[in-house]
Design a protein around this motif. Structure first.
Motif, mmCIF file in Angstrom:
data_model
loop_
_atom_site.group_PDB
_atom_site.id
_atom_site.type_symbol
_atom_site.label_atom_id
_atom_site.label_comp_id
_atom_site.label_asym_id
_atom_site.label_seq_id
_atom_site.Cartn_x
_atom_site.Cartn_y
_atom_site.Cartn_z
ATOM 1 N N ASP A 232 1.020 -1.295 -0.039
ATOM 2 C CA ASP A 232 -0.002 0.048 0.050
ATOM 3 C C ASP A 232 0.735 1.157 0.013
ATOM 4 O OD1 ASP A 232 -2.484 -1.306 0.010
ATOM 5 O OD2 ASP A 232 -2.369 -1.542 2.331
ATOM 6 N N HIS A 233 1.818 1.508 0.975
ATOM 7 C CA HIS A 233 2.798 2.522 1.100
ATOM 8 C C HIS A 233 3.633 2.654 -0.288
ATOM 9 C CE1 HIS A 233 1.942 3.357 5.064
ATOM 10 N NE2 HIS A 233 2.023 2.138 5.390
ATOM 11 N N ILE A 234 4.171 1.559 -0.935
ATOM 12 C CA ILE A 234 4.768 1.515 -2.226
ATOM 13 C C ILE A 234 3.855 2.099 -3.196
ATOM 14 C CG2 ILE A 234 5.813 0.009 -4.163
ATOM 15 C CD1 ILE A 234 6.815 -1.702 -1.862
ATOM 16 N N LEU A 235 2.604 1.716 -3.458
ATOM 17 C CA LEU A 235 1.923 2.286 -4.523
ATOM 18 C C LEU A 235 1.521 3.704 -4.205
ATOM 19 C CD1 LEU A 235 -0.267 -0.940 -4.896
ATOM 20 C CD2 LEU A 235 1.325 -0.166 -6.533
ATOM 21 N N ASN A 236 1.596 4.042 -2.952
ATOM 22 C CA ASN A 236 1.469 5.510 -2.805
ATOM 23 C C ASN A 236 2.283 6.438 -3.216
ATOM 24 O OD1 ASN A 236 -1.551 5.542 -1.733
ATOM 25 N ND2 ASN A 236 -0.818 4.767 0.125
ATOM 26 N N ILE A 237 3.503 5.851 -3.173
ATOM 27 C CA ILE A 237 4.638 6.734 -3.347
ATOM 28 C C ILE A 237 5.475 6.586 -4.795
ATOM 29 C CG2 ILE A 237 5.393 7.037 -1.075
ATOM 30 C CD1 ILE A 237 7.723 5.223 -1.644
ATOM 31 N N ASP B 213 4.856 5.697 -9.044
ATOM 32 C CA ASP B 213 3.796 5.779 -10.390
ATOM 33 C C ASP B 213 3.097 4.582 -10.451
ATOM 34 O OD1 ASP B 213 4.246 8.420 -10.686
ATOM 35 O OD2 ASP B 213 6.061 8.111 -11.871
ATOM 36 N N LYS B 214 1.968 4.464 -10.387
ATOM 37 C CA LYS B 214 1.439 2.832 -10.430
ATOM 38 C C LYS B 214 1.832 2.116 -11.652
ATOM 39 C CE LYS B 214 -1.923 4.066 -6.948
ATOM 40 N NZ LYS B 214 -1.221 5.172 -6.562
ATOM 41 N N ASP B 215 1.713 2.900 -12.811
ATOM 42 C CA ASP B 215 1.765 2.298 -14.361
ATOM 43 C C ASP B 215 3.507 1.997 -14.275
ATOM 44 O OD1 ASP B 215 2.438 5.194 -14.259
ATOM 45 O OD2 ASP B 215 2.042 5.280 -16.403
ATOM 46 N N LYS B 216 4.256 2.472 -13.459
ATOM 47 C CA LYS B 216 5.752 2.246 -13.749
ATOM 48 C C LYS B 216 6.099 1.504 -12.733
ATOM 49 C CE LYS B 216 6.792 6.503 -16.171
ATOM 50 N NZ LYS B 216 7.484 7.634 -16.013
ATOM 51 N N TRP B 217 5.440 0.934 -11.783
ATOM 52 C CA TRP B 217 5.745 -0.193 -10.736
ATOM 53 C C TRP B 217 5.641 -1.578 -11.510
ATOM 54 C CZ3 TRP B 217 8.253 -1.418 -6.402
ATOM 55 C CH2 TRP B 217 7.814 -2.483 -5.711
ATOM 56 N N VAL B 218 6.501 -2.370 -11.014
ATOM 57 C CA VAL B 218 6.504 -3.774 -11.525
ATOM 58 C C VAL B 218 7.131 -4.785 -10.412
ATOM 59 C CG1 VAL B 218 7.652 -5.709 -13.244
ATOM 60 C CG2 VAL B 218 7.079 -3.121 -14.064
ATOM 61 N N GLU B 219 6.123 -5.523 -9.766
ATOM 62 C CA GLU B 219 6.600 -6.132 -8.890
ATOM 63 C C GLU B 219 6.978 -7.484 -9.262
ATOM 64 O OE1 GLU B 219 4.546 -8.120 -4.852
ATOM 65 O OE2 GLU B 219 3.235 -7.150 -6.075
ATOM 66 N N LEU B 220 8.195 -7.821 -8.612
ATOM 67 C CA LEU B 220 8.963 -9.276 -9.156
ATOM 68 C C LEU B 220 8.445 -10.266 -8.153
ATOM 69 C CD1 LEU B 220 12.676 -7.501 -9.610
ATOM 70 C CD2 LEU B 220 10.672 -7.908 -11.230
ATOM 71 N N HIS B 221 8.391 -11.468 -8.785
ATOM 72 C CA HIS B 221 7.930 -12.513 -7.958
ATOM 73 C C HIS B 221 9.082 -13.893 -7.963
ATOM 74 C CE1 HIS B 221 3.969 -11.026 -7.128
ATOM 75 N NE2 HIS B 221 4.014 -10.465 -8.260
ATOM 76 N N GLY B 222 9.084 -14.575 -7.036
ATOM 77 C CA GLY B 222 10.016 -15.921 -7.250
ATOM 78 C C GLY B 222 11.390 -15.581 -6.679
ATOM 79 N N ASP B 223 11.981 -16.634 -6.633
ATOM 80 C CA ASP B 223 13.409 -16.590 -6.158
ATOM 81 C C ASP B 223 14.242 -17.614 -7.330
ATOM 82 O OD1 ASP B 223 12.865 -19.414 -5.804
ATOM 83 O OD2 ASP B 223 13.450 -19.317 -3.697
ATOM 84 N N GLY C 162 10.263 0.689 -9.740
ATOM 85 C CA GLY C 162 9.462 1.598 -10.016
ATOM 86 C C GLY C 162 10.126 2.863 -9.916
ATOM 87 N N SER C 163 9.222 4.121 -10.127
ATOM 88 C CA SER C 163 9.757 5.319 -10.216
ATOM 89 C C SER C 163 9.167 5.974 -9.302
ATOM 90 C CB SER C 163 10.027 6.037 -11.369
ATOM 91 O OG SER C 163 8.896 5.936 -11.881
ATOM 92 N N ILE C 164 9.560 7.033 -8.457
ATOM 93 C CA ILE C 164 9.054 7.605 -7.216
ATOM 94 C C ILE C 164 8.219 8.804 -7.768
ATOM 95 C CG2 ILE C 164 9.202 9.012 -5.041
ATOM 96 C CD1 ILE C 164 11.553 7.361 -4.333
ATOM 97 N N LYS C 165 7.275 9.165 -7.515
ATOM 98 C CA LYS C 165 6.347 10.164 -8.090
ATOM 99 C C LYS C 165 7.087 11.579 -7.884
ATOM 100 C CE LYS C 165 1.695 8.409 -6.857
ATOM 101 N NZ LYS C 165 0.526 8.634 -6.074
ATOM 102 N N SER C 166 7.087 12.359 -9.097
ATOM 103 C CA SER C 166 7.772 13.603 -8.660
ATOM 104 C C SER C 166 6.903 14.628 -8.486
ATOM 105 C CB SER C 166 8.497 13.830 -10.087
ATOM 106 O OG SER C 166 7.832 13.776 -11.135
#
Length: 64
Positions: A29-34, A36-46, A60-64
């Motif tokens: 939730d905090h990550i998505l608030n700070i 850009d949602k369209d530039k956030w890519v969550e990585l999964h697996g090891d 991702g990139s932080i909102k400016s």
């Protein structure tokens, strides 16, 4: 009464109840608030096919 004063007088079980509340914001939730949602890519697996939902990693990139 300030919020700090309220939390100071809680019993240990009350603190635990707040910490485990299902509506408490998560790290995601905090990550998505700070970011850009369209530039956030969550990585999964090891790499071996396992995914631990307790660990959140992404790019991702932080909102400016």
């Amino acid at each position: 009464m300030a919020l700090k004063d309220l939390y100071t007088h809680l019993t240990p079980i009350q603190r635990l109840t707040i910490a485990r509340h299902p509506n408490r914001p998560t790290v995601l939730d905090h990550i998505l608030n700070i970011t850009d949602k369209d530039k956030w890519v969550e990585l999964h697996g090891d790499g071996a096919g396992y995914n631990d939902p307790a660990i959140v990693i992404g790019i991702g990139s932080i909102k400016s």
